[in-house]
Scaffold this motif. Structure first.
Motif, PDB file in Angstrom:
ATOM      1  N   ILE A 351       0.850  -1.192   0.000  1.00  0.00           N
ATOM      2  CA  ILE A 351       0.000   0.000   0.000  1.00  0.00           C
ATOM      3  C   ILE A 351       0.884   1.241   0.000  1.00  0.00           C
ATOM      4  CG2 ILE A 351      -1.813   1.278   1.215  1.00  0.00           C
ATOM      5  CD1 ILE A 351      -2.635  -1.364   2.514  1.00  0.00           C
ATOM      6  N   GLU A 352       0.605   2.171  -0.887  1.00  0.00           N
ATOM      7  CA  GLU A 352       1.335   3.437  -0.952  1.00  0.00           C
ATOM      8  C   GLU A 352       0.531   4.527  -0.246  1.00  0.00           C
ATOM      9  OE1 GLU A 352       2.128   4.355  -5.010  1.00  0.00           O
ATOM     10  OE2 GLU A 352       3.577   2.729  -5.272  1.00  0.00           O
ATOM     11  N   ASP A 353       1.215   5.352   0.506  1.00  0.00           N
ATOM     12  CA  ASP A 353       0.613   6.470   1.238  1.00  0.00           C
ATOM     13  C   ASP A 353       1.180   7.743   0.636  1.00  0.00           C
ATOM     14  OD1 ASP A 353       0.016   8.504   3.005  1.00  0.00           O
ATOM     15  OD2 ASP A 353       0.681   7.464   4.797  1.00  0.00           O
ATOM     16  N   THR A 354       0.368   8.527  -0.079  1.00  0.00           N
ATOM     17  CA  THR A 354       0.864   9.680  -0.832  1.00  0.00           C
ATOM     18  C   THR A 354      -0.012  10.901  -0.576  1.00  0.00           C
ATOM     19  OG1 THR A 354      -0.493   9.294  -2.799  1.00  0.00           O
ATOM     20  CG2 THR A 354       1.611   8.106  -2.665  1.00  0.00           C
ATOM     21  N   PRO A 355       0.507  12.089  -0.850  1.00  0.00           N
ATOM     22  CA  PRO A 355      -0.345  13.280  -0.811  1.00  0.00           C
ATOM     23  C   PRO A 355      -1.438  13.193  -1.885  1.00  0.00           C
ATOM     24  CG  PRO A 355       1.987  13.882  -0.823  1.00  0.00           C
ATOM     25  CD  PRO A 355       1.919  12.419  -1.145  1.00  0.00           C
ATOM     26  N   ALA A 390      -3.973  18.790   3.402  1.00  0.00           N
ATOM     27  CA  ALA A 390      -4.351  18.026   4.591  1.00  0.00           C
ATOM     28  C   ALA A 390      -4.679  16.572   4.276  1.00  0.00           C
ATOM     29  CB  ALA A 390      -5.553  18.684   5.273  1.00  0.00           C
ATOM     30  N   PHE A 391      -4.825  16.238   3.003  1.00  0.00           N
ATOM     31  CA  PHE A 391      -5.284  14.899   2.611  1.00  0.00           C
ATOM     32  C   PHE A 391      -4.114  13.968   2.313  1.00  0.00           C
ATOM     33  CE2 PHE A 391      -9.038  17.373   2.145  1.00  0.00           C
ATOM     34  CZ  PHE A 391     -10.117  16.506   2.188  1.00  0.00           C
ATOM     35  N   ARG A 392      -4.303  12.703   2.683  1.00  0.00           N
ATOM     36  CA  ARG A 392      -3.410  11.620   2.284  1.00  0.00           C
ATOM     37  C   ARG A 392      -4.252  10.554   1.608  1.00  0.00           C
ATOM     38  NH1 ARG A 392       1.933  12.890   2.599  1.00  0.00           N
ATOM     39  NH2 ARG A 392       2.304  10.639   2.464  1.00  0.00           N
ATOM     40  N   VAL A 393      -3.708   9.989   0.540  1.00  0.00           N
ATOM     41  CA  VAL A 393      -4.436   8.999  -0.253  1.00  0.00           C
ATOM     42  C   VAL A 393      -3.651   7.691  -0.250  1.00  0.00           C
ATOM     43  CG1 VAL A 393      -5.258   8.410  -2.566  1.00  0.00           C
ATOM     44  CG2 VAL A 393      -5.536  10.739  -1.690  1.00  0.00           C
ATOM     45  N   HIS A 394      -4.368   6.586  -0.106  1.00  0.00           N
ATOM     46  CA  HIS A 394      -3.738   5.267  -0.161  1.00  0.00           C
ATOM     47  C   HIS A 394      -4.131   4.578  -1.458  1.00  0.00           C
ATOM     48  CE1 HIS A 394      -4.232   6.105   4.258  1.00  0.00           C
ATOM     49  NE2 HIS A 394      -2.925   5.918   4.148  1.00  0.00           N
ATOM     50  N   ARG A 395      -3.172   3.934  -2.068  1.00  0.00           N
ATOM     51  CA  ARG A 395      -3.416   3.192  -3.304  1.00  0.00           C
ATOM     52  C   ARG A 395      -2.550   1.937  -3.291  1.00  0.00           C
ATOM     53  NH1 ARG A 395      -3.380   7.695  -6.395  1.00  0.00           N
ATOM     54  NH2 ARG A 395      -2.514   9.100  -4.836  1.00  0.00           N
ATOM     55  N   SER A 404      -8.355   4.390  -0.355  1.00  0.00           N
ATOM     56  CA  SER A 404      -8.842   5.016   0.874  1.00  0.00           C
ATOM     57  C   SER A 404      -8.189   6.388   0.984  1.00  0.00           C
ATOM     58  CB  SER A 404      -8.516   4.175   2.113  1.00  0.00           C
ATOM     59  OG  SER A 404      -7.135   4.210   2.400  1.00  0.00           O
ATOM     60  N   PHE A 405      -8.722   7.194   1.886  1.00  0.00           N
ATOM     61  CA  PHE A 405      -8.102   8.500   2.100  1.00  0.00           C
ATOM     62  C   PHE A 405      -8.391   8.988   3.507  1.00  0.00           C
ATOM     63  CE2 PHE A 405     -12.374   9.696   0.815  1.00  0.00           C
ATOM     64  CZ  PHE A 405     -12.669  10.809   1.599  1.00  0.00           C
ATOM     65  N   MET A 406      -7.640   9.993   3.925  1.00  0.00           N
ATOM     66  CA  MET A 406      -7.798  10.615   5.231  1.00  0.00           C
ATOM     67  C   MET A 406      -7.482  12.097   5.099  1.00  0.00           C
ATOM     68  SD  MET A 406      -4.259   9.590   7.218  1.00  0.00           S
ATOM     69  CE  MET A 406      -4.576  10.786   8.521  1.00  0.00           C
ATOM     70  N   ALA A 407      -7.859  12.873   6.097  1.00  0.00           N
ATOM     71  CA  ALA A 407      -7.515  14.288   6.112  1.00  0.00           C
ATOM     72  C   ALA A 407      -7.384  14.751   7.550  1.00  0.00           C
ATOM     73  CB  ALA A 407      -8.557  15.118   5.390  1.00  0.00           C
ATOM     74  N   VAL A 408      -6.270  15.421   7.857  1.00  0.00           N
ATOM     75  CA  VAL A 408      -6.053  16.054   9.155  1.00  0.00           C
ATOM     76  C   VAL A 408      -5.996  17.556   8.902  1.00  0.00           C
ATOM     77  CG1 VAL A 408      -4.577  16.264  11.177  1.00  0.00           C
ATOM     78  CG2 VAL A 408      -4.784  14.060  10.020  1.00  0.00           C
ATOM     79  N   LEU A 409      -7.027  18.262   9.319  1.00  0.00           N
ATOM     80  CA  LEU A 409      -7.137  19.698   9.067  1.00  0.00           C
ATOM     81  C   LEU A 409      -6.427  20.482  10.163  1.00  0.00           C
ATOM     82  CD1 LEU A 409     -10.952  19.777   8.230  1.00  0.00           C
ATOM     83  CD2 LEU A 409      -9.047  19.471   6.625  1.00  0.00           C
ATOM     84  N   ARG A 448     -10.374  14.706  10.327  1.00  0.00           N
ATOM     85  CA  ARG A 448     -11.776  14.875   9.967  1.00  0.00           C
ATOM     86  C   ARG A 448     -12.318  13.687   9.189  1.00  0.00           C
ATOM     87  NH1 ARG A 448     -16.102  14.518   9.183  1.00  0.00           N
ATOM     88  NH2 ARG A 448     -17.693  15.952   8.393  1.00  0.00           N
ATOM     89  N   PHE A 449     -11.522  13.113   8.285  1.00  0.00           N
ATOM     90  CA  PHE A 449     -12.011  12.033   7.430  1.00  0.00           C
ATOM     91  C   PHE A 449     -11.074  10.828   7.526  1.00  0.00           C
ATOM     92  CE2 PHE A 449     -13.126  16.070   5.280  1.00  0.00           C
ATOM     93  CZ  PHE A 449     -14.513  16.001   5.394  1.00  0.00           C
ATOM     94  N   ALA A 450     -11.680   9.642   7.534  1.00  0.00           N
ATOM     95  CA  ALA A 450     -10.949   8.372   7.440  1.00  0.00           C
ATOM     96  C   ALA A 450     -11.876   7.423   6.697  1.00  0.00           C
ATOM     97  CB  ALA A 450     -10.593   7.835   8.819  1.00  0.00           C
ATOM     98  N   VAL A 451     -11.720   7.346   5.394  1.00  0.00           N
ATOM     99  CA  VAL A 451     -12.681   6.646   4.540  1.00  0.00           C
ATOM    100  C   VAL A 451     -11.981   5.503   3.824  1.00  0.00           C
ATOM    101  CG1 VAL A 451     -14.279   6.866   2.598  1.00  0.00           C
ATOM    102  CG2 VAL A 451     -14.031   8.755   4.242  1.00  0.00           C
ATOM    103  N   GLN A 452     -12.599   4.315   3.889  1.00  0.00           N
ATOM    104  CA  GLN A 452     -12.092   3.150   3.179  1.00  0.00           C
ATOM    105  C   GLN A 452     -13.256   2.453   2.476  1.00  0.00           C
ATOM    106  OE1 GLN A 452     -10.465   0.234   5.871  1.00  0.00           O
ATOM    107  NE2 GLN A 452     -12.202   0.295   7.261  1.00  0.00           N
ATOM    108  N   PRO A 453     -12.992   1.537   1.573  1.00  0.00           N
ATOM    109  CA  PRO A 453     -14.070   0.891   0.812  1.00  0.00           C
ATOM    110  C   PRO A 453     -15.086   0.205   1.720  1.00  0.00           C
ATOM    111  CG  PRO A 453     -11.941   0.391  -0.159  1.00  0.00           C
ATOM    112  CD  PRO A 453     -11.667   1.080   1.135  1.00  0.00           C
TER     113      PRO A 453
END
Length: 688
Positions: A351-355, A390-395, A404-409, A448-453
């Motif tokens: 899994i890659e964790d990228t902006p 603020a967002f990070r995306v996983h692929r 999936s993605f997340m955001a720390v504001l 604020r967000f932690a979203v996965q399938p």
């Protein structure tokens, strides 16, 4: 029954108790059968208690069944003297087909080269040799073209779970108890056997190894240690996920670190990897349980030092490596309950964790809509425009599509458009303004967000990565006054978050779905305090969110008092650790005058002044003596402090508890009055 009958039955029982080890037994069987392609020398190596001697006994039994002469030599009685080995193994030089078994070879390891070059070539025809020791064979066996064809090294590994269960079943352990024993033993046959020999726990009571079992395991698995420094180094290895020289230096305060680290690398129960040093599971579990049973205070002290070192590692890491360092730090809490073992230190290279990239936005919005509904997707769209950083995306590796993605504001001012577009943020700002207003230069953070399938924030590799990234953000960000995290699944996560210091502080309806907000005020407990507090096994609960609109000060309410008391105890525990003492939350308390040129000296002076004020009555005198012996003059253990004071251990503990209470009360009273200058120097201060 005659001796021969007893010996035969004993050998048969031992052979029948051997579980697993099929590859090793297959090699020994081929050697004893005289197979043309079989090696003539087998070298079994592995840590104590792993089953080497059981395999040696297996070889002896099979050799006797085959009618071969067995010559058994115990390395403990040779004193590394070649003449003694020659004498003990003489029959193997004269009787064809003899089987020479040398056990506990680590006790005569200096004879290895002599054994290879001088003694073994003199053995009788068709003789075979089995050597067993804790230390791996040297490379010359394989480098020599002659020995390379006649020699094999067999690393004896821990039993797997199925084999461990089979061993316990053979010992008559009920099925419902086996999993606990297997988890403790880490595949060590010795640990499994000792655990199986204990009487069962009382119904409903958790099983724990007794002190006698731990003592035996430490003696057998670890053996004698060169010094107290070497023991402390092993205690660090047992607690840390991976031990590097830098960690050892931080915890041991540079005490012979390079020498001790080199020693650790050579131990048979330590595996050296590209990341650092890892102990075998059985050794880790035994050392950890033994120290916790033997010296709970030192157990906590080591955990605190490792936790602080982990914080420094996270802060010093690159953006990409920070989650990895967080995962290593989280290993400290692997025994604490979380949702399906959240504290998992596994890596996820697939899994890659990228902006966030511009081309990710449509997929992110679609994922938010499918997982949490259109209202959540609208809030995501707003923050993608406002704070894309603020967002990070996983692929998945090799795929451009987000999974999936997340955001720390990061927010410092309540803006009308933020309130209008995101009801959760509106509720958070209302809460902050009512109970914990931000001061100049301060900001709040919110995951604020932690979203996965599939929706639902169930534990998964993706949620592990999101959690690590979130914790890393908190550890690395300066100037954050308050922090929040949002979960829809409060039933699953609420207890874990509360234990981590994030109580639920608000709940918001968003598009018909309940969003639960958990928060903490870092002004009540700093990050440095938090990582120390988390590492201790017995702590005073600290309330990390204000209950009223007033900004709490030290001593104003119970949560403030608890945090202050924890700060005093932290200062005592780190009295002789200048780097840790310099992170004390009390440096920002009224005990230290504003603008002090040397805050740590002033804090030490305030504590010593309060300590010296304790002996106002006989009980105070004893309290003063207990605190001084334990923390200021630093006895090695509590029991050593009791011996120094000449009082029973129970009496000493009562005096120490009273001393802590009186010292905290005195310092609280002092903090409520205007700061006074502290003595410029105290004889109690450590040399720095």
């Amino acid at each position: 029954m005659g001796a021969a009958g007893l010996g035969g039955r004993l050998a048969a029982a031992r052979a029948g108790a051997l579980v697993g080890r099929e590859p090793e037994r297959a090699v020994l069987d081929r050697m004893l059968s005289g197979a043309a392609d079989a090696p003539l020398v087998a070298y079994l190596h592995g840590p104590g208690g792993i089953g080497k001697s059981s395999l040696v006994r297996y070889a002896a039994r099979q050799a006797e069944i085959a009618g071969r002469r067995v010559v058994h030599v115990d390395g403990r009685f040779l004193d590394a003297d070649p003449r003694r080995l020659e004498e003990a193994a003489a029959a193997a030089c004269t009787e064809p087909g003899a089987v020479l078994l040398i056990d506990t070879f680590e006790q005569c390891q200096p004879l290895e080269a002599w054994l290879r070059e001088s003694f073994l070539p003199r053995l009788a025809d068709h003789a075979v040799v089995v050597v067993a020791g804790r230390v791996a064979p040297d490379a010359e066996w394989s480098l020599d073209p002659g020995w390379a064809q006649l020699f094999t090294a067999l690393a004896v590994r821990p039993l797997d779970a199925a084999q461990s269960h089979a061993l316990l079943a053979a010992r008559g352990v009920p099925a419902e108890q086996r999993s606990t024993f297997v988890a403790f033993a880490g595949g060590s046959p010795l640990a499994l056997t000792l655990a199986a020999s204990l009487p069962p726990s009382a119904p409903g009571a958790p099983w724990e190894p007794t002190g006698d079992v731990l003592t035996t395991l430490v003696e057998r698995l670890v053996g004698d240690l060169p010094s107290a420094v070497h023991r402390r180094a092993l205690e660090v290895v047992a607690q840390a996920y991976v031990t590097r020289e830098s960690l050892l230096r931080a915890v041991l305060d540079d005490e012979d670190t390079d020498t001790v680290f080199s020693w650790l690398r050579q131990l048979p129960y330590i595996e050296a990897t590209s990341q650092g040093l890892h102990p075998h599971d059985a050794v880790r579990a035994t050392l950890e349980a033994d120290l916790r049973w033997r010296d709970p205070e030192r157990y906590d002290d080591i955990r605190v030092r490792i936790s602080l070192a982990g914080l420094r590692a996270v802060r010093g890491a690159t953006e990409d490596d920070a989650p990895l360092r967080v995962a290593e730090w989280m290993f400290l809490f692997r025994h604490q309950e979380g949702p399906d073992n959240l504290y998992n230190y596994r890596m996820h290279p697939h899994i890659e964790d990228t902006p966030l990239r511009p081309e990710d936005v449509p997929g992110v919005l679609r994922m938010a809509d499918e997982a949490e509904g259109p209202a959540s997707a609208a809030a995501v769209a707003h923050w993608v425009r406002r704070q894309p950083e603020a967002f990070r995306v996983h692929r998945c590796t090799g795929s451009p599509a987000p999974v999936s993605f997340m955001a720390v504001l990061r927010l410092d001012t309540p803006l009308p458009e933020d309130r209008a577009e995101d009801p959760v943020i509106a509720a958070v700002w209302d809460l902050v303004e009512a109970t914990a207003p931000l001061g100049p230069g301060e900001h709040l953070g919110i995951r604020r967000f932690a979203v996965q399938p599939g929706g639902q924030q169930r534990p998964s590799p993706l949620m592990e990565l999101i959690s690590r990234r979130t914790i890393g953000e908190e550890m690395r960000t300066r100037g954050r006054a308050v922090t929040f995290t949002v979960f829809e699944d409060a039933d699953r996560w609420g207890r874990y978050l509360a234990e981590a210091g994030l109580p639920e502080v608000a709940a918001v309806d968003l598009g018909g779905r309940r969003q639960h907000v958990f928060g903490r005020d870092w002004r009540r407990q700093t990050v440095e305090q938090w990582v120390q507090h988390r590492a201790r096994t017995t702590v005073t609960p600290v309330t990390t969110w204000p209950a009223t609109a007033a900004t709490p000060g030290v001593g104003e309410d119970r949560p403030g008092r608890d945090a202050f008391a924890e700060g005093v105890l932290d200062a005592l525990r780190t009295w002789h650790a200048p780097r840790e003492f310099a992170t004390s939350a009390l440096l920002h308390s009224p005990l230290v005058p504003p603008g002090s040129p040397d805050p740590t000296a002033d804090l030490r002076g305030a504590i010593i002044t309060a300590l010296d004020a304790l002996p106002i009555d006989p009980a105070g005198v004893k309290a003063h003596e207990a605190l001084t012996a334990t923390y200021i003059t630093a006895a090695r253990t509590h029991r050593a402090a009791a011996r120094r004071l000449g009082v029973p251990y129970g009496t000493y503990r009562r005096h120490l508890a009273l001393a802590k209470e009186r010292l905290i009360e005195h310092l609280l009273r002092r903090s409520a009055t205007p700061s006074a200058p502290t003595p410029p120097h105290s004889p109690h201060s450590p040399q720095e």
